[in-house]
Design a protein around this motif. Structure first.
Motif, PDB file in Angstrom:
ATOM      1  N   ILE A 273     -19.739  56.262  -0.134  1.00 51.34           N
ATOM      2  CA  ILE A 273     -19.855  54.774   0.498  1.00 51.34           C
ATOM      3  C   ILE A 273     -20.421  54.982   1.696  1.00 51.34           C
ATOM      4  O   ILE A 273     -21.239  54.009   2.188  1.00 51.34           O
ATOM      5  CB  ILE A 273     -18.542  53.922   0.210  1.00 51.34           C
ATOM      6  N   TYR A 274     -20.226  56.070   2.409  1.00 56.54           N
ATOM      7  CA  TYR A 274     -20.776  56.319   3.764  1.00 56.54           C
ATOM      8  C   TYR A 274     -21.544  57.600   3.777  1.00 56.54           C
ATOM      9  O   TYR A 274     -21.053  58.463   3.092  1.00 56.54           O
ATOM     10  CB  TYR A 274     -19.817  56.074   4.691  1.00 56.54           C
TER      11      TYR A 274
ATOM     12  N   GLY B 214     -16.006  59.170   3.201  1.00 52.88           N
ATOM     13  CA  GLY B 214     -15.180  58.076   2.387  1.00 52.88           C
ATOM     14  C   GLY B 214     -14.290  57.332   3.439  1.00 52.88           C
ATOM     15  O   GLY B 214     -14.509  57.682   4.616  1.00 52.88           O
TER      16      GLY B 214
ATOM     17  N   ALA C 102     -16.040  56.757  -3.343  1.00 60.22           N
ATOM     18  CA  ALA C 102     -16.957  56.075  -3.944  1.00 60.22           C
ATOM     19  C   ALA C 102     -16.203  54.708  -4.754  1.00 60.22           C
ATOM     20  O   ALA C 102     -15.135  54.901  -5.071  1.00 60.22           O
ATOM     21  CB  ALA C 102     -17.671  56.752  -4.867  1.00 60.22           C
ATOM     22  N   CYS C 103     -17.149  53.673  -4.953  1.00 59.67           N
ATOM     23  CA  CYS C 103     -16.673  52.436  -5.507  1.00 59.67           C
ATOM     24  C   CYS C 103     -17.587  52.142  -6.750  1.00 59.67           C
ATOM     25  O   CYS C 103     -18.478  52.180  -6.547  1.00 59.67           O
ATOM     26  CB  CYS C 103     -16.224  51.596  -4.541  1.00 59.67           C
TER      27      CYS C 103
ATOM     28  N   ASP D  86     -20.510  49.548  -5.424  1.00 58.30           N
ATOM     29  CA  ASP D  86     -21.779  50.129  -5.186  1.00 58.30           C
ATOM     30  C   ASP D  86     -22.443  50.939  -6.099  1.00 58.30           C
ATOM     31  O   ASP D  86     -23.370  51.114  -6.148  1.00 58.30           O
ATOM     32  CB  ASP D  86     -21.292  51.146  -3.962  1.00 58.30           C
TER      33      ASP D  86
ATOM     34  N   PHE E  81     -12.082  52.241  -6.540  1.00 58.43           N
ATOM     35  CA  PHE E  81     -12.333  53.439  -5.604  1.00 58.43           C
ATOM     36  C   PHE E  81     -11.887  54.564  -6.355  1.00 58.43           C
ATOM     37  O   PHE E  81     -10.780  54.722  -6.912  1.00 58.43           O
ATOM     38  CB  PHE E  81     -11.705  53.369  -4.471  1.00 58.43           C
TER      39      PHE E  81
ATOM     40  N   TRP F 149     -15.516  43.537  -7.953  1.00 59.63           N
ATOM     41  CA  TRP F 149     -16.176  44.939  -8.479  1.00 59.63           C
ATOM     42  C   TRP F 149     -16.309  44.901 -10.090  1.00 59.63           C
ATOM     43  O   TRP F 149     -16.916  45.717 -10.519  1.00 59.63           O
ATOM     44  CB  TRP F 149     -15.126  46.200  -7.906  1.00 59.63           C
TER      45      TRP F 149
END
Length: 287
Positions: free
Chosen positions: A88-89, A106, A113-114, A117, A161, A182
């Motif tokens: 995610i980042y 994270g 992670a999700c 995304d 997640f 999601w």
């Protein structure tokens, strides 16, 4: 006066032409990805070999997948299963130096992670493959969709997640099993994936289809937990009459579901999909 207008228009056209030439010249100087500079003519220059190779699409001029590719990481689940995720980042390993390698980051409470995304990453790779016939994008799309399916529960709902150790975050409020934002992103990704793979990899398309059908059980009006059981009803929100059948009380989530199911229906028309996507999300105009 008429001649003045013609001269003015001609000057604007000349200015626009020169401006576009300037923009294209700057684009040709940029290193877009992996040491390649893509020319506006549709060719690409490899700066390492200083040779030209034909680019499959002008689409490559405007889409740089390098950072998205760099977000990919392989985790091992507690069951020993290998899964690919997209973090995610990410931050530069050398603070302030954006040219240094990026380190995946994270969230301590949410995870690394999700689903929403990664589902959008899958759609990006699918679209890129359609424009460029790039086998690497096809591979990436499949790996992203594998993660989406891994995060789906047996009842068709989704966790969101995953932690760095590969375990699923089943308790966080942004990750608990549900059919919210999601889940509809995951559904959208799987539907786009089905449309692509039904012709080039029917076996994989059938796998996606099974997961799509699980999702649909959460949307049919006969399911007591489906928001569509309230179809045709309205509720008062801050003095405004709002549809009571939207997913998560949001038109954004419902529209994402419709986007995915519309693509799915085009590839595989059936009564249930048509009912959910075409009729049950229809919003009556309120005067």
């Amino acid at each position: 006066m008429y001649k003045v207008k013609i001269i003015f228009v001609c000057l604007l056209l000349i200015f626009g032409y020169l401006l576009m030439q300037k923009i294209f010249a700057e684009m040709n100087k940029r290193n877009l990805a992996d040491g390649k500079i893509y020319k506006v003519t549709g060719e690409e220059k490899n700066t390492d070999e200083d040779s030209f190779a034909k680019s499959s699409s002008v689409y490559d001029l405007f889409v740089n997948l390098k950072h998205l590719n760099d977000l990919k990481e392989t985790l091992t689940t507690p069951e020993g299963k290998k899964i690919n995720i997209w973090a995610i980042y990410a931050d530069p390993s050398v603070p302030g130096d954006r040219k240094s390698p990026y380190t995946h980051i994270g969230d301590e409470d949410e995870g690394l992670a999700c689903v929403d995304d990664v589902a959008r990453a899958a759609i990006t790779y699918i679209k890129h493959y359609k424009y460029n016939n790039d086998p690497e994008s096809l591979k990436m799309a499949k790996e992203a969709l594998d993660f989406v399916m891994y995060m789906q529960a047996e009842d068709g709902q989704f966790y969101n997640f995953v932690f760095p150790d590969g375990s699923i975050n089943k308790d966080g409020h942004t990750s608990k099993k549900s059919f919210g934002h999601w889940a509809v992103e995951g559904l959208w990704g799987m539907c786009e994936g089905y449309c692509l793979f039904k012709d080039i990899d029917p076996s994989y398309a059938r796998k996606l289809d099974k997961h799509i059908q699980k999702s649909l059980t959460n949307l049919i009006p006969s399911n007591p937990d489906s928001p569509l059981k309230n179809y045709g009803e309205y509720k008062n929100v801050d003095g405004h009459s709002m549809p009571a059948w939207l997913i998560g009380d949001g038109s954004d989530q419902s529209s994402i579901a419709v986007a995915g199911l519309s693509a799915y229906y085009e590839a595989k028309p059936d009564r249930v999909t048509k009912s959910v996507s075409e009729n049950n999300f229809k919003i009556k105009r309120i005067n």
